[in-house]
Write an enzyme that holds these catalytic residues in place. Structure first.
Site, mmCIF file in Angstrom:
data_model
loop_
_atom_site.group_PDB
_atom_site.id
_atom_site.type_symbol
_atom_site.label_atom_id
_atom_site.label_comp_id
_atom_site.label_asym_id
_atom_site.label_seq_id
_atom_site.Cartn_x
_atom_site.Cartn_y
_atom_site.Cartn_z
ATOM 1 N N LYS A 70 43.680 26.127 100.126
ATOM 2 C CA LYS A 70 43.330 26.354 101.535
ATOM 3 C C LYS A 70 44.587 26.289 102.401
ATOM 4 O O LYS A 70 45.497 25.499 102.122
ATOM 5 C CB LYS A 70 42.304 25.293 101.955
ATOM 6 N N SER B 44 34.507 25.233 106.690
ATOM 7 C CA SER B 44 35.702 25.963 107.077
ATOM 8 C C SER B 44 36.546 26.448 105.892
ATOM 9 O O SER B 44 37.418 27.281 106.073
ATOM 10 C CB SER B 44 36.590 25.074 107.956
ATOM 11 N N SER C 99 32.947 20.952 104.851
ATOM 12 C CA SER C 99 33.648 22.232 104.695
ATOM 13 C C SER C 99 33.935 22.686 103.272
ATOM 14 O O SER C 99 34.475 23.774 103.082
ATOM 15 C CB SER C 99 34.962 22.198 105.460
HETATM 16 N N1 GLN Z 1 31.734 22.373 110.397
HETATM 17 C C1 GLN Z 1 32.358 21.130 110.706
HETATM 18 C C2 GLN Z 1 33.279 21.299 111.896
HETATM 19 O O1 GLN Z 1 33.327 22.346 112.424
HETATM 20 C C3 GLN Z 1 33.062 20.588 109.521
HETATM 21 C C4 GLN Z 1 34.396 21.165 109.289
HETATM 22 C C5 GLN Z 1 35.115 20.559 108.128
HETATM 23 O O2 GLN Z 1 34.506 19.888 107.272
HETATM 24 N N2 GLN Z 1 36.392 20.749 108.107
HETATM 25 O O3 GLN Z 1 33.942 20.398 112.323
#
Ligand code: GLN
Length: 490
Positions: free
Chosen positions: A88, A163, A187
Site C-alpha cells: 500500500k 482504504s 481498511s
Molecule cells: N473507513 C475508515 C476511515 O475512513 C477506516 C479507514 C482505515 O481503516 N484506514 O477512516
C-alpha cells in the site's frame, strides 16, 4: 507459455507453493516478477484501467529478484523467496514512491523501508508495485485517492472497498498472492470482503508501525491480504514481532500461524454477537453467515449468542478519535519538511497554500473535525467522552472473551461492493464501517474471508479473537475455508 510457465504458476499457486517452485529451481524470481508485472498490464491495473496500482519499477524488481536468486543459497531460501508482493502507498519503501494517495506527497521517496517491508524483503519477497488507496487511508472505497478512484476487478462499475482497495484488488486480480495494507478502522477487512480475498488485521502491537505513515496512531496497524488463509498466515507471520523502532510493538511471541491449519474446532466456542445481525441486515448476507455457522457447528464448534452492547456507538467514537489523532499527525505536512510546497504570503501563507492545495476534501474534513473535537470547550464533550466510550467498547469484547468464548463470527460488511459514486454523502460512507471499526477501537485481531456470493459479488465473514490470539483465529479461518472450498455449503 511465456516466462517459463510463471504466468500460470502465479495465478494458480499459493505464496508458499511459489516459494517452493523457486527453491526447487523450477522458476526464477525474475520470471515471477515479470509475470506479475505483465499480469498487471493484462488486467489493465494501471491508471487508464482499474487504477489499482500507482508505482512500479521493473528494473528495480529485476535487481531485487536476481539478488534473491543469488544471495539465498539453495536449501536456504527465505519463506517468501521470489514471491511478488504489492505494498500500500502509505507504507515506506526506499525503491518506489510513498505518496499516501495524496498530492502533498506526490513523488516522495522514503529514505528507509518500513519494518514490515524490511521483513518481507529479508524473507525474499520482491515488491513489484505500490497500490492505490484513499488519501492518507481516509475512506472506505478508494474513491478519495488524489490519483482517481480504483475499481473492483470483479466488476469495474463497483468500488474495491477501502482504504486499502488497491492492494485487495491486486490480489483479487491475480497480480500477487500477498499484499500489504493498513487498518485504522477496517481498511483491510472491508476491501478484502468486497474483492473476495482474505484480509487480516493483527492485534494492535503485533506488527511494527515503523514506516507506516501515521493516520491515527492508537488504531493503526499494518495488515495482510492473501488469496487464501494460508497466504495471509504466511504474510502475517513474516512481518509480525517486536521492533525496537516502534515502542507500541509487543514482545508477545509470534506463533507459526500456518500450523493452525491442522487445528481442530472441536470444543471451540464461537460467539454470535446480536448487534452484528440487526433486523435490517441484508437477508442474503444473513443467509451466508447462517450457513457458515452451520458449517462451524458441523466442524465441532459450539455457537453461542452473545452481546456487545456498545457496538452502536462505535462509528461515533471512531469518527472522533481517528480525526483527532489525524489532525495532530498530519500537522507535519507543512511544506517545509516533506513533499509539496506552494509559496504564499509569508510563512503562514505558505502553510495555507501548501495544505489547501495538497490535501483533498476528505482529509481536510477530518483535520477540521479533529481540530474541533480537541479544541478548548469541546475536548471534554467530544474527545474525552469518546475515549470513555472506547473503553466501554473494549470492555464489551473483554467480557465476552472472559466468559469462555474463544472467537466471534460476524459479517465483515453490511453490504457487498457498492457502485462507484453511490456513497457521495460522507456520513453514509462512515456508516459502512460499523462491523469493522470495533476491532480497531478494542485493539483485537480479526480476519475476513470470503463465505459465498450474493448476486455474483463476494460476501465476507470475519472472525474476531482476543488480544494476541491470532492462532485461534487462523485455525477457524483455515477450517471454514476448507469446508467452503470443498463445496459442502452448496
Ligand atoms: N473507513 C475508515 C476511515 O475512513 C477506516 C479507514 C482505515 O481503516 N484506514 O477512516
Amino acid at each position: 507459455m511465456t516466462h517459463g510457465g510463471a504466468d500460470r504458476a502465479l495465478v494458480d499457486s499459493s505464496a508458499a507453493e511459489l516459494r517452493d517452485l523457486i527453491a526447487r529451481g523450477d522458476l526464477t524470481p525474475r520470471k515471477l516478477a515479470d509475470a506479475s508485472l505483465d499480469r498487471a498490464v493484462a488486467v489493465d491495473a494501471w491508471g487508464h484501467g482499474l487504477n489499482i496500482l500507482l508505482h512500479e519499477d521493473r528494473s528495480d524488481a529485476h535487481r531485487r529478484a536476481d539478488d534473491v536468486a543469488t544471495q539465498h543459497e539453495p536449501g536456504r531460501f527465505g519463506a517468501l523467496a521470489g514471491v511478488p508482493v504489492v505494498v500500500k502507498d502509505n507504507i515506506a519503501t526506499t525503491t518506489l514512491p510513498t505518496s499516501c494517495g495524496s498530492r502533498i506527497l506526490e513523488g516522495y521517496v522514503s529514505p528507509f523501508d518500513a519494518t514490515a517491508v524490511r521483513k518481507l524483503r529479508d524473507a525474499g519477497a520482491v515488491i513489484v508495485a505500490k497500490s492505490n488507496m484513499d488519501e492518507f487511508a481516509m475512506g472506505s472505497s478508494t474513491e478519495n485517492s488524489a490519483y482517481g478512484p480504483a475499481k473492483n476487478p470483479l466488476d469495474p462499475s463497483r468500488v474495491p472497498g477501502g482504504s486499502s482497495g488497491g492492494s485487495a484488488a491486486a490480489v483479487a486480480a491475480g497480480i500477487v498472492p500477498i499484499a500489504l495494507g493498513s487498518e485504522t478502522g477496517g481498511s483491510v477487512r472491508q476491501p478484502a470482503a468486497f474483492c473476495g480475498v482474505v484480509g487480516v488485521k493483527p492485534t494492535y502491537g503485533r506488527v511494527s508501525r515503523y514506516g507506516l505513515v501515521a493516520f491515527a496512531s492508537s488504531l493503526d496497524q499494518v495488515g495482510v491480504f492473501g488469496r487464501s488463509v494460508d497466504d495471509a498466515a504466511l504474510g502475517l507471520q513474516t512481518i509480525a514481532g517486536l521492533d525496537p523502532l516502534d515502542s507500541t510493538s509487543a514482545a508477545e511471541p509470534v506463533a507459526n500461524y500456518r500450523e493452525a491449519a491442522r487445528g481442530s474446532l472441536t470444543g471451540v466456542v464461537i460467539g454470535r454477537p446480536k448487534e452484528y445481525f440487526p433486523d435490517d441486515l441484508d437477508s442474503k448476507t444473513r443467509d451466508k453467515c447462517d450457513a457458515a455457522f452451520d458449517l462451524l457447528t458441523s466442524l465441532g464448534a459450539e455457537i453461542r449468542d452473545v452481546s456487545l452492547p456498545h457496538t452502536d456507538l462505535a462509528i461515533q467514537v471512531y469518527y472522533i478519535v481517528a480525526p483527532a489523532e489525524a489532525s495532530s499527525n498530519l500537522a507535519r505536512f507543512d511544506g517545509v519538511r516533506y513533499g509539496l510546497r506552494i509559496d504564499g504570503d509569508g510563512l503562514r501563507g505558505m502553510y495555507e497554500a501548501t495544505r489547501s492545495s495538497g490535501f483533498g476534501p476528505e482529509v481536510t474534513r477530518r483535520i477540521l473535525l479533529g481540530t474541533y473535537v480537541l479544541s478548548a470547550g469541546y475536548y471534554d464533550a467530544y474527545y474525552r467522552k469518546a475515549q470513555e466510550v472506547r473503553a466501554l467498547i473494549a470492555r464489551d469484547f473483554a467480557r465476552v472473551f472472559n466468559s469462555g468464548v474463544h472467537l466471534l463470527f460476524t459479517p465483515t460488511t453490511p453490504s457487498t461492493a457498492f457502485e462507484l459514486g453511490a456513497k457521495a454523502d460522507p456520513y453514509e460512507m462512515y456508516l459502512s464501517d460499523i462491523f469493522t471499526c470495533t476491532a480497531n477501537l478494542a485493539g483485537v485481531p480479526a480476519i475476513s474471508l470470503p463465505i459465498g456470493r450474493v448476486d455474483g459479488l463476494p460476501v465476507g465473514g470475519q472472525f474476531i479473537a482476543s488480544h494476541f490470539d491470532e492462532r485461534q483465529m487462523f485455525a477457524a479461518a483455515y477450517a471454514l475455508e476448507r469446508v467452503l472450498g470443498s463445496g459442502a455449503h452448496a
